[in-house]
Design a protein around this motif. Sequence first.
Motif, PDB file in Angstrom:
ATOM      1  N   UNK A 179      30.053  -5.134  21.043  1.00  0.00           N
ATOM      2  CA  UNK A 179      29.463  -4.186  21.984  1.00  0.00           C
ATOM      3  C   UNK A 179      30.346  -2.951  22.139  1.00  0.00           C
ATOM      4  N   UNK A 180      31.655  -3.153  22.222  1.00  0.00           N
ATOM      5  CA  UNK A 180      32.570  -2.014  22.339  1.00  0.00           C
ATOM      6  C   UNK A 180      32.507  -1.161  21.079  1.00  0.00           C
ATOM      7  N   UNK A 181      32.415  -1.808  19.922  1.00  0.00           N
ATOM      8  CA  UNK A 181      32.323  -1.067  18.664  1.00  0.00           C
ATOM      9  C   UNK A 181      31.022  -0.267  18.614  1.00  0.00           C
ATOM     10  N   UNK A 182      29.926  -0.881  19.015  1.00  0.00           N
ATOM     11  CA  UNK A 182      28.641  -0.186  19.030  1.00  0.00           C
ATOM     12  C   UNK A 182      28.703   0.995  20.000  1.00  0.00           C
ATOM     13  N   UNK A 200      22.056   4.378  19.060  1.00  0.00           N
ATOM     14  CA  UNK A 200      20.658   4.082  19.378  1.00  0.00           C
ATOM     15  C   UNK A 200      19.953   3.442  18.187  1.00  0.00           C
ATOM     16  N   UNK A 201      20.133   4.029  17.017  1.00  0.00           N
ATOM     17  CA  UNK A 201      19.431   3.546  15.828  1.00  0.00           C
ATOM     18  C   UNK A 201      19.854   2.131  15.447  1.00  0.00           C
ATOM     19  N   UNK A 202      21.157   1.857  15.450  1.00  0.00           N
ATOM     20  CA  UNK A 202      21.621   0.530  15.042  1.00  0.00           C
ATOM     21  C   UNK A 202      21.245  -0.526  16.084  1.00  0.00           C
ATOM     22  N   UNK A 216      25.898   4.058  10.889  1.00  0.00           N
ATOM     23  CA  UNK A 216      26.415   3.174  11.942  1.00  0.00           C
ATOM     24  C   UNK A 216      26.952   1.883  11.339  1.00  0.00           C
ATOM     25  N   UNK A 217      26.213   1.315  10.406  1.00  0.00           N
ATOM     26  CA  UNK A 217      26.672   0.078   9.763  1.00  0.00           C
ATOM     27  C   UNK A 217      28.009   0.290   9.040  1.00  0.00           C
TER      28      UNK A 217
END
Length: 169
Positions: free
Chosen positions: A108-111, A120-122, A153-154
């Motif tokens: 979650x922190x990474x996102x 948003x997209x990932x 993002x990935x």
Amino acid sequence: MVSRVSGGAVNVERETLTSFPVFYRHWMPRLTGFLRAQTADGRWVEDVARESMLAARGGWDELVTCERPGIWLFRVATTMLRRWQAKAREQCTSLDEMVDGDAGTGLMAAVQSLPRRQREAVALRCLLEFPMPDVAAILDVSEAAAATHVERARRRLAGLVLEAEVERA
């Protein structure tokens, strides 16, 4: 504005429209999960989710005619969250107030560290498993742009995971 999709996805969404309580129970956990992935400040998550559901309730007669009501709901929530974040930035008096030092750990922190569009997209594609056309519709971008945001993002998340492993070693 609402895209046509064939297959089971439409049927699932149509089934959620039997009544507003059924719609709410189906979409509220997905919506709050998506919003949590968008901000480290949990104060906004519940408020934005509730405001989005209130908008859905207020426009229920029109929403039941939508082919893809989930897209409508996520688009409204995304817009509301962006507005709340912009308002909060305007009210900040220093950078220290904008940075939450305890953003959490793990995925979650990474996102949350990703640029807004990538985040948003990932979250929509990988965490909530929306099909790419739906991601594009929610973010109001082309499918190619949505796919680019997801891929970037990935790659960035993979790099962050690798850095974390190297630091632990």
